[in-house]
Design a protein around this motif. Structure first.
Motif, short mmCIF file in Angstrom:
data_model
loop_
_atom_site.label_atom_id
_atom_site.label_comp_id
_atom_site.label_asym_id
_atom_site.label_seq_id
_atom_site.Cartn_x
_atom_site.Cartn_y
_atom_site.Cartn_z
N GLY A 96 0.78 -1.22 0.00
CA GLY A 96 0.00 0.00 0.00
C GLY A 96 0.82 1.28 0.00
N LEU A 97 2.15 1.18 0.07
CA LEU A 97 2.98 2.39 -0.04
C LEU A 97 3.05 2.77 -1.52
CD1 LEU A 97 6.02 1.80 2.33
CD2 LEU A 97 4.14 3.40 2.63
N SER A 98 2.50 3.90 -1.87
CA SER A 98 2.50 4.31 -3.28
C SER A 98 3.88 4.85 -3.67
CB SER A 98 1.44 5.38 -3.53
OG SER A 98 1.82 6.60 -2.93
N ASP A 99 4.21 4.70 -4.93
CA ASP A 99 5.46 5.25 -5.46
C ASP A 99 5.49 6.76 -5.26
OD1 ASP A 99 6.24 2.71 -6.22
OD2 ASP A 99 5.63 2.97 -8.32
N GLU A 100 4.34 7.40 -5.41
CA GLU A 100 4.25 8.85 -5.27
C GLU A 100 4.59 9.26 -3.83
OE1 GLU A 100 2.36 12.46 -3.98
OE2 GLU A 100 1.38 10.54 -3.65
N PHE A 101 4.06 8.54 -2.83
CA PHE A 101 4.36 8.85 -1.44
C PHE A 101 5.83 8.59 -1.14
CE2 PHE A 101 5.05 7.44 2.93
CZ PHE A 101 4.78 8.63 3.58
N VAL A 102 6.36 7.49 -1.62
CA VAL A 102 7.77 7.15 -1.37
C VAL A 102 8.68 8.23 -1.96
CG1 VAL A 102 9.60 5.49 -1.90
CG2 VAL A 102 7.38 4.68 -1.07
N ALA A 103 8.37 8.71 -3.16
CA ALA A 103 9.17 9.77 -3.78
C ALA A 103 9.09 11.05 -2.94
CB ALA A 103 8.69 10.04 -5.20
N TRP A 104 7.89 11.39 -2.46
CA TRP A 104 7.72 12.57 -1.59
C TRP A 104 8.51 12.40 -0.30
CZ3 TRP A 104 5.68 13.05 3.33
CH2 TRP A 104 5.45 14.36 3.77
N LEU A 105 8.43 11.22 0.31
CA LEU A 105 9.14 10.96 1.57
C LEU A 105 10.65 11.03 1.36
CD1 LEU A 105 8.96 10.18 4.55
CD2 LEU A 105 8.84 7.77 3.82
N ASP A 106 11.12 10.50 0.26
CA ASP A 106 12.56 10.54 -0.04
C ASP A 106 13.03 11.98 -0.20
OD1 ASP A 106 15.06 9.27 -0.51
OD2 ASP A 106 14.76 9.51 -2.68
N GLU A 107 12.24 12.81 -0.88
CA GLU A 107 12.58 14.24 -1.02
C GLU A 107 12.60 14.94 0.33
OE1 GLU A 107 10.37 16.49 -3.91
OE2 GLU A 107 10.45 14.82 -5.34
N LEU A 108 11.60 14.65 1.16
CA LEU A 108 11.54 15.26 2.49
C LEU A 108 12.76 14.86 3.31
CD1 LEU A 108 10.07 16.85 4.72
CD2 LEU A 108 8.86 14.71 5.29
N CYS A 109 13.13 13.59 3.24
CA CYS A 109 14.30 13.13 3.98
C CYS A 109 15.55 13.86 3.52
CB CYS A 109 14.48 11.61 3.81
SG CYS A 109 13.28 10.65 4.73
N GLU A 110 15.71 13.99 2.23
CA GLU A 110 16.88 14.70 1.70
C GLU A 110 16.91 16.14 2.18
OE1 GLU A 110 18.66 15.86 -2.64
OE2 GLU A 110 17.74 13.88 -2.41
N GLU A 111 15.75 16.79 2.15
CA GLU A 111 15.64 18.19 2.60
C GLU A 111 16.02 18.34 4.07
OE1 GLU A 111 11.78 20.89 3.47
OE2 GLU A 111 11.90 20.06 1.44
N TYR A 116 16.18 8.04 3.60
CA TYR A 116 15.04 7.13 3.50
C TYR A 116 15.57 5.74 3.17
CZ TYR A 116 11.07 4.62 1.70
OH TYR A 116 10.13 3.64 1.46
N VAL A 117 15.16 4.76 3.97
CA VAL A 117 15.54 3.37 3.73
C VAL A 117 14.25 2.58 3.53
CG1 VAL A 117 16.80 1.37 4.60
CG2 VAL A 117 17.52 3.66 5.28
N PRO A 118 14.03 2.04 2.32
CA PRO A 118 12.81 1.27 2.09
C PRO A 118 12.68 0.12 3.09
CG PRO A 118 13.98 1.65 0.02
CD PRO A 118 14.89 2.10 1.13
N ILE A 119 11.46 -0.13 3.52
CA ILE A 119 11.22 -1.15 4.53
C ILE A 119 11.76 -2.52 4.09
CG2 ILE A 119 8.88 -1.71 3.76
CD1 ILE A 119 9.97 -1.47 7.43
N GLU A 120 11.76 -2.77 2.79
CA GLU A 120 12.28 -4.04 2.29
C GLU A 120 13.75 -4.22 2.69
OE1 GLU A 120 10.80 -1.74 0.34
OE2 GLU A 120 8.98 -2.72 -0.39
N LEU A 121 14.52 -3.13 2.71
CA LEU A 121 15.93 -3.22 3.08
C LEU A 121 16.12 -3.40 4.58
CD1 LEU A 121 17.67 -0.53 0.83
CD2 LEU A 121 17.60 -3.02 0.55
N VAL A 122 15.33 -2.71 5.39
CA VAL A 122 15.50 -2.87 6.83
C VAL A 122 14.93 -4.19 7.33
CG1 VAL A 122 15.70 -0.42 7.36
CG2 VAL A 122 13.47 -1.50 7.48
#
Length: 173
Positions: A96-111, A116-122
């Motif tokens: 249910g994590l949309s690509d659009e939300f993940v891209a937004w979250l990644d940008e926020l993290c960078e800012e 941002y570490v995808p849950i699949e990696l952790v």
């Protein structure tokens, strides 16, 4: 994630050079951004006795996906991960994590200077130097929590899983 993994038991919850005021400010900015995106039903709180700094929860009604959303900020890195549903850190929590939300979250993290570490990696098996096993006091605490837990089936599923990087950077200690 391996680079920040200190096996010293005094640094399981946070790194040696942890700047608590700066981390708390970053988390507040992070939570505020999620509230601007999803509205006032967003709730945020700090972790205690954990390797994560704080958690932000978004109810299913606010996400538009029909699933609740959670975002965790670790004390280390600071790493950020996200998932859906009530089962933090269990298989399937990325549904249910949309690509659009993940891209937004990644940008926020960078800012905000986060990673941002995808849950699949952790969720990958933990192979670092820090001892994550239960000690005697930990076993007593876990037994007490298990006795008071309303959802035994979920607990059994969690107990069957080997330690993951999630356990190192986003879990109660």
């Amino acid at each position: 994630m391996r680079e920040l993994d200190d096996p010293d038991p005094d640094h399981r919850e946070m790194p040696r050079d942890y700047d608590v005021p700066a981390a708390r400010l970053r988390f507040r900015q992070f939570a505020d951004a999620l509230e601007r995106r999803f509205g006032p039903s967003v709730s945020a709180g700090m972790g205690q006795d954990s390797s994560f700094l704080g958690a932000v929860s978004v109810p299913a009604e606010a996400t538009g996906s029909g699933r609740s959303l959670w975002v965790l900020m670790s004390n280390f890195g600071p790493f950020v991960t996200a998932g859906t549903g009530r089962a933090w850190g269990l298989p399937g929590c990325q549904e249910g994590l949309s690509d659009e939300f993940v891209a937004w979250l990644d940008e926020l993290c960078e800012e905000l200077g986060c990673i941002y570490v995808p849950i699949e990696l952790v969720m990958e098996p933990y192979d670092g130097p820090t001892r994550l096993g239960d000690d005697e006091a930990g076993e007593a605490t876990l037994a007490a929590l298990a006795a008071s837990s309303p959802d035994e089936e979920e607990d059994d599923e969690e107990d069957d899983l080997p330690p993951a990087w999630y356990d190192r950077y986003f879990q109660y200690m």
